[in-house]
Each structure stands twice: as structure tokens, then as C-alpha cells.
Design a protein around this motif. Structure first.
Motif, PDB file in Angstrom:
ATOM      1  N   SER A  13       0.811  -1.221   0.000  1.00  0.00           N
ATOM      2  CA  SER A  13       0.000   0.000   0.000  1.00  0.00           C
ATOM      3  C   SER A  13       0.842   1.267   0.000  1.00  0.00           C
ATOM      4  O   SER A  13       0.338   2.337  -0.383  1.00  0.00           O
ATOM      5  N   SER A  14       2.097   1.173   0.425  1.00  0.00           N
ATOM      6  CA  SER A  14       2.958   2.356   0.421  1.00  0.00           C
ATOM      7  C   SER A  14       3.350   2.769  -0.987  1.00  0.00           C
ATOM      8  O   SER A  14       3.868   3.873  -1.193  1.00  0.00           O
ATOM      9  N   GLY A  15       3.149   1.891  -1.956  1.00  0.00           N
ATOM     10  CA  GLY A  15       3.415   2.250  -3.345  1.00  0.00           C
ATOM     11  C   GLY A  15       4.785   1.863  -3.853  1.00  0.00           C
ATOM     12  O   GLY A  15       4.988   1.712  -5.048  1.00  0.00           O
ATOM     13  N   HIS A  16       5.750   1.716  -2.944  1.00  0.00           N
ATOM     14  CA  HIS A  16       7.101   1.315  -3.356  1.00  0.00           C
ATOM     15  C   HIS A  16       7.629   0.207  -2.440  1.00  0.00           C
ATOM     16  O   HIS A  16       8.840   0.055  -2.263  1.00  0.00           O
ATOM     17  N   SER A  44       0.643  12.089   1.807  1.00  0.00           N
ATOM     18  CA  SER A  44       1.408  13.092   1.054  1.00  0.00           C
ATOM     19  C   SER A  44       2.593  12.502   0.309  1.00  0.00           C
ATOM     20  O   SER A  44       3.125  13.136  -0.605  1.00  0.00           O
ATOM     21  N   MET A  45       2.999  11.309   0.679  1.00  0.00           N
ATOM     22  CA  MET A  45       4.113  10.649   0.006  1.00  0.00           C
ATOM     23  C   MET A  45       3.647  10.130  -1.355  1.00  0.00           C
ATOM     24  O   MET A  45       2.563   9.532  -1.457  1.00  0.00           O
ATOM     25  N   PRO A  46       4.402  10.362  -2.439  1.00  0.00           N
ATOM     26  CA  PRO A  46       3.995   9.845  -3.745  1.00  0.00           C
ATOM     27  C   PRO A  46       3.730   8.338  -3.702  1.00  0.00           C
ATOM     28  O   PRO A  46       4.527   7.574  -3.165  1.00  0.00           O
ATOM     29  N   GLY A  47       2.579   7.939  -4.229  1.00  0.00           N
ATOM     30  CA  GLY A  47       2.219   6.526  -4.270  1.00  0.00           C
ATOM     31  C   GLY A  47       1.539   6.009  -3.026  1.00  0.00           C
ATOM     32  O   GLY A  47       1.105   4.851  -2.992  1.00  0.00           O
ATOM     33  N   HIS A  93      -8.135   6.267  15.309  1.00  0.00           N
ATOM     34  CA  HIS A  93      -8.210   4.833  15.029  1.00  0.00           C
ATOM     35  C   HIS A  93      -6.843   4.157  15.077  1.00  0.00           C
ATOM     36  O   HIS A  93      -6.751   2.955  14.842  1.00  0.00           O
ATOM     37  N   LEU A  94      -5.791   4.920  15.366  1.00  0.00           N
ATOM     38  CA  LEU A  94      -4.435   4.387  15.280  1.00  0.00           C
ATOM     39  C   LEU A  94      -3.844   4.077  16.658  1.00  0.00           C
ATOM     40  O   LEU A  94      -4.156   4.735  17.650  1.00  0.00           O
ATOM     41  N   ASP A  95      -2.958   3.084  16.658  1.00  0.00           N
ATOM     42  CA  ASP A  95      -2.232   2.718  17.878  1.00  0.00           C
ATOM     43  C   ASP A  95      -0.872   3.395  17.954  1.00  0.00           C
ATOM     44  O   ASP A  95      -0.286   3.479  19.040  1.00  0.00           O
ATOM     45  N   TRP A  96      -0.361   3.835  16.798  1.00  0.00           N
ATOM     46  CA  TRP A  96       1.060   4.194  16.727  1.00  0.00           C
ATOM     47  C   TRP A  96       1.274   5.192  15.605  1.00  0.00           C
ATOM     48  O   TRP A  96       0.875   4.946  14.460  1.00  0.00           O
ATOM     49  N   VAL A  97       1.883   6.332  15.919  1.00  0.00           N
ATOM     50  CA  VAL A  97       2.188   7.351  14.918  1.00  0.00           C
ATOM     51  C   VAL A  97       3.688   7.647  14.946  1.00  0.00           C
ATOM     52  O   VAL A  97       4.216   8.168  15.931  1.00  0.00           O
ATOM     53  N   LEU A  98       4.325   7.279  13.858  1.00  0.00           N
ATOM     54  CA  LEU A  98       5.747   7.551  13.635  1.00  0.00           C
ATOM     55  C   LEU A  98       5.817   8.701  12.638  1.00  0.00           C
ATOM     56  O   LEU A  98       5.075   8.706  11.650  1.00  0.00           O
ATOM     57  N   ALA A  99       6.676   9.679  12.870  1.00  0.00           N
ATOM     58  CA  ALA A  99       6.786  10.817  11.953  1.00  0.00           C
ATOM     59  C   ALA A  99       8.216  10.952  11.450  1.00  0.00           C
ATOM     60  O   ALA A  99       9.169  10.843  12.232  1.00  0.00           O
ATOM     61  N   SER A 100       8.343  11.207  10.161  1.00  0.00           N
ATOM     62  CA  SER A 100       9.676  11.271   9.542  1.00  0.00           C
ATOM     63  C   SER A 100       9.729  12.373   8.491  1.00  0.00           C
ATOM     64  O   SER A 100       8.708  12.768   7.922  1.00  0.00           O
ATOM     65  N   PHE A 101      10.955  12.815   8.221  1.00  0.00           N
ATOM     66  CA  PHE A 101      11.207  13.653   7.057  1.00  0.00           C
ATOM     67  C   PHE A 101      11.334  12.750   5.827  1.00  0.00           C
ATOM     68  O   PHE A 101      11.995  11.707   5.873  1.00  0.00           O
ATOM     69  N   HIS A 102      10.738  13.191   4.723  1.00  0.00           N
ATOM     70  CA  HIS A 102      10.914  12.521   3.439  1.00  0.00           C
ATOM     71  C   HIS A 102      11.135  13.593   2.375  1.00  0.00           C
ATOM     72  O   HIS A 102      10.342  14.553   2.279  1.00  0.00           O
ATOM     73  N   GLU A 103      12.154  13.410   1.576  1.00  0.00           N
ATOM     74  CA  GLU A 103      12.546  14.414   0.603  1.00  0.00           C
ATOM     75  C   GLU A 103      11.432  14.829  -0.366  1.00  0.00           C
ATOM     76  O   GLU A 103      11.335  16.017  -0.706  1.00  0.00           O
ATOM     77  N   PRO A 104      10.560  13.912  -0.826  1.00  0.00           N
ATOM     78  CA  PRO A 104       9.504  14.348  -1.751  1.00  0.00           C
ATOM     79  C   PRO A 104       8.442  15.234  -1.107  1.00  0.00           C
ATOM     80  O   PRO A 104       7.667  15.879  -1.817  1.00  0.00           O
TER      81      PRO A 104
END
Length: 247
Positions: A13-16, A44-47, A93-104
């Protein structure tokens, strides 16, 4: 030391990425995990999938192949205001939220801008952990951010994929993050960042880094299912009762 929780994994489902939830859960069981966090990329991440994908994770059983399944997301840090691309109604509805920088999504900028973004993400109270901070494209003030994370009880991820070559230059930075984190009282989490089932629960590089930097097992929440679930419960996330058999 043994890691029994993988807090960062991707499905088709992440697309890549190239494996399904069931394939990842099977790999988790084969690699001795007790808990697996599903953390496909937010929209917001492509795909990446539509936000309904995350809201509807309730249809996924709590246990697959004997492994406890936690419904999560890898959110994108959007801007210096610390906004992330997860709607509050989805977050419920979520148990866990991880946040990261992504270049796109967040074009690499200055250390000051990255530091401001991370500090505001922490202050928001919406994020349980910061992902792959060792990425050299997103330099930041280690001391300020790690001290803020420790105070707010936001976890810092040591990412096996980064250490295995997906983000060249991460190794020395992750070592420094671990060393400073140890000094200021950070709690760490471990993510394979698997984009294929084969890598779920693989932490060889993370293990070597923790051993080199002499991080105590008690500072790593993924070395115990009950420790990790207790952390989530302290943040108002998953009730331990749903995973009582693991505690």
C-alpha cells in the motif's frame, strides 16, 4: 539483548514496497517478533494510500501468525510548523504514529529549519516517535531535539534500513544520536523500515550500534512487549488488555 517489536514496516500500500500485511506478519513470526507495527506512508508521500486506508485498519485482526498487530502510520513532517499529514479523525483509530522527514514532501533545507520542524512536531503531542533521524539530508541540532524528545516522552527510532545503506551517511550520525540520547534520557525504538517481508524483524545493524554505544536495554522499548505496550498506554494509545497474552 533481543528485539521483539518492529515499529516500522511497509506493505504494498505504500506504493514502493512489495509485500502484504499477511506476508509481513508471517516473516515477523519467523523472526521471533511478538508485535509488528503497520506503518505505511501517509498520503502526502507519492504513491501512498488514501487516508481511508489508515482509518479502516480496524478490519485487520489483532493477531496474525501469532504476532500482535498494531495499527499505525509513518506520517510525513510537512513544514517547520511541525504539521503532519494525519487527520485527527484518522489518528483516533491508530495505535502508533511515527513521523519522519521525506525528501519528496519536505525539501531539505537548513539545520535551523529542520530543528524547528522537529521541535514543533514534538510539542504537538501527536507523534509517538521520530523516524530515521540519522538521514544526513536533514541535519538538525541533536542536543535540542533529543532533550525535547526525552522531556516529552517521544521515542527516537534507530532505523535498520538507514544503517544498512538506504540513507548513506547515517551510521556516524545515528551513533551520535544514540550517545546524546543516552545522556539526556531518550527512550529508543527499533524499526526495520522493511519494504519487503524478508527484512521484517531484521535488526543486525541496530544491534551492533546499540552495543557499540552501550545503550542499556531498559532504554529500548522494543526489547519487551510489555514495555512497548506500557509506553503506548501511557500515551493514551492501545489498551494493554487487547494484548494481555503478551504481557
Amino acid at each position: 539483548m533481543k528485539f521483539v517489536v518492529d515499529t516500522h514496516s511497509h506493505t504494498v500500500s505504500s506504493g514502493h514496497a512489495y509485500s502484504t500485511v499477511l506476508e509481513n506478519a508471517k516473516a515477523a513470526a519467523e523472526n521471533g517478533l511478538q508485535l509488528l507495527c503497520l506503518t505505511d506512508h501517509a498520503s502526502s508521500m507519492p504513491g501512498a494510500p488514501h487516508f481511508w486506508h489508515f482509518a479502516n485498519q480496524k478490519v485487520i485482526p489483532r493477531f496474525l501468525h501469532g504476532v500482535g498487530i498494531l495499527r499505525g502510520v509513518e506520517a510525513n513532517i510537512m513544514n517547520t510548523a511541525g504539521q503532519v499529514d494525519v487527520l485527527p479523525k484518522v489518528e483516533e483509530h491508530l495505535d502508533w504514529v511515527l513521523a519522519s522527514f521525506h525528501e519528496p514532501v519536505f525539501t531539505p533545507s537548513t539545520p535551523d529549519a529542520h530543528t524547528e520542524a522537529l521541535l514543533n512536531v514534538i510539542k504537538s503531542g501527536r507523534v509517538d516517535a521520530l523516524g530515521h533521524l540519522g538521514n544526513p539530508n536533514f541535519d538538525f541540532d541533536f542536543e535540542r531535539v533529543l532533550a525535547a524528545a526525552a522531556e516529552a516522552k517521544v521515542l527516537v527510532e534507530i532505523n535498520n534500513s538507514s544503517l544498512s545503506g538506504s540513507r548513506i551517511g547515517s551510521q556516524p550520525r545515528c551513533e551520535r544520536i544514540a550517545e546524546i540520547g543516552k545522556e539526556v534520557g531518550v527512550k529508543f525504538t527499533t524499526g526495520s523500515d522493511a519494504h519487503f517481508a524478508y527484512d521484517v524483524g531484521k535488526f543486525d545493524s541496530v544491534m551492533a550500534l546499540f552495543e557499540k554505544t552501550k545503550i542499556d536495554e531498559s532504554a529500548i522499548v522494543t526489547t519487551s512487549a510489555s514495555r512497548f505496550l506500557g509506553f503506548l498506554e501511557s500515551r493514551g494509545r492501545t489498551p494493554i488488555s487487547e494484548f494481555q497474552s503478551l504481557c
